[in-house]
Design an enzyme around this catalytic site. Structure first.
Site, short mmCIF file in Angstrom:
data_model
loop_
_atom_site.label_atom_id
_atom_site.label_comp_id
_atom_site.label_asym_id
_atom_site.label_seq_id
_atom_site.Cartn_x
_atom_site.Cartn_y
_atom_site.Cartn_z
CE LYS A 11 90.24 10.35 132.37
NZ LYS A 11 91.16 9.27 132.67
CG HIS A 95 87.16 9.21 137.16
ND1 HIS A 95 88.52 9.06 137.30
CD2 HIS A 95 86.87 8.80 135.90
CE1 HIS A 95 89.02 8.57 136.17
NE2 HIS A 95 88.04 8.42 135.31
CD GLU A 97 91.77 10.16 136.16
OE1 GLU A 97 91.09 11.14 135.82
OE2 GLU A 97 92.19 9.31 135.34
CD GLU A 167 86.52 4.83 134.09
OE1 GLU A 167 86.60 5.08 132.88
OE2 GLU A 167 86.81 5.66 134.97
N GLY A 173 94.33 5.17 131.05
CA GLY A 173 95.40 5.99 130.49
C GLY A 173 96.72 5.24 130.30
CB SER A 213 93.30 1.63 127.49
OG SER A 213 94.22 2.25 128.38
P1 13P Z 1 91.43 6.41 129.18
O1 13P Z 1 90.37 6.09 128.13
O2 13P Z 1 92.29 7.56 128.79
O3 13P Z 1 92.15 5.19 129.61
O4 13P Z 1 90.61 6.94 130.47
C1 13P Z 1 89.57 6.18 130.98
C2 13P Z 1 88.83 6.98 131.98
O5 13P Z 1 89.31 7.21 133.08
C3 13P Z 1 87.51 7.52 131.62
O6 13P Z 1 86.86 8.05 132.71
#
Ligand code: 13P
Length: 251
Positions: A11, A95, A97, A167, A173, A213
């Site tokens: 990220k 993704h 995000e 995901e 996160g 996570s």
């Molecule tokens: P985390 O492993 O920090 O939860 O993030 C997952 C993620 O978005 C991977 O692309």
């Protein structure tokens, strides 16, 4: 047999200087390990130095995003040919995000998949539902819509080379991973959609990862499930030791 794939998504973390020390540590920790395919996706600014440092190692390179146009007046964007030129093997597309904060639509994600493939870069296509969608019982519907947009552009001859990543947004996160059974259920559902669209043979070749996570404490349980082929890892990929433990989940 699908080879397990552990992908680190850094990220928006790590300067070039910080990237160099993380990569050097990681290269040492996973040296010679062949049972898992290892991909790291640093920010754009660190791609080049990463490529140099992982030359002749067992680690592959991925980018976190790209644009779907060839080139031109798209300030701030990065093209598939730029990633190809650096030597990226993979690129993460769609993704959550990107979908949420940058308003990327499923249509744009599909165009990115098409563009990546035409430059020989394997897309890691992310899908997943929000907490309220899971709670209201529409998780499968949301995931199905995201996958169907991809079907519009993904030809059967290209399908075995792509990777999907489930995901659930509420697990990213938050420290709150989906249970391995819930993750496997959705991944089986995705594989069934792939079977219906392509064929059983093709669907069995496509790797589907879980992300949200993932950490050394829960990787074994996740990987013990029938259909989870690996992990897309955020936080735990920023620590060389933790990430190498994920890579070596079998030990
Ligand atoms: P985390 O492993 O920090 O939860 O993030 C997952 C993620 O978005 C991977 O692309």
């Amino acid at each position: 047999m699908r080879k397990p794939l552990i992908t680190g998504n850094w990220k928006m973390n790590k300067t070039i200087t910080e990237s160099i020390s993380l990569i050097k540590e990681l290269v040492d920790f996973v040296k010679g390990y062949q049972e898992t395919e290892i991909v790291i996706c640093p920010p754009y600014t660190s791609l080049w130095v990463t490529k140099e440092l992982i030359q002749d190692t067992n680690i592959l390179l991925g980018a976190q995003n790209m644009y779907f146009q060839d080139e031109g007046a798209y300030t701030g964007e990065i093209s598939a040919s730029m990633l190809q030129n650096i030597g990226c093997d993979y690129v993460i597309v769609g993704h959550s995000e990107r979908r949420e904060y940058f308003h990327e639509s499923s249509q744009e994600v599909a165009w990115k998949v098409r563009q990546a493939l035409s430059f020989g870069i394997k897309p890691i296509i992310c899908v997943g539902e929000k907490l309220e969608e899971r709670e209201s019982g529409s998780a499968r519907e949301v995931v199905k819509e995201e996958i169907e947009a991809i079907f519009e552009v993904l030809k059967s001859q290209d399908a075995p080379g792509v990777v999907f990543a489930y995901e659930p947004i509420w697990a990213i996160g938050t420290g709150k991973s989906a249970t391995s059974k819930d993750a496997n259920d959705m991944i089986q559902y995705i594989r069934n959609l792939l079977k219906e669209k392509y064929s059983e043979k093709i669907a069995e070749q496509i790797r589907i990862l879980y992300g949200g996570s993932v950490k050394p404490e829960n990787i074994k349980e996740l990987m013990a499930e029938s259909d989870i082929d690996g992990a897309l890892v955020g936080g735990a990929s920023l620590k060389a030791l933790a990430f190498s433990q994920l890579v070596k989940f079998r030990e």
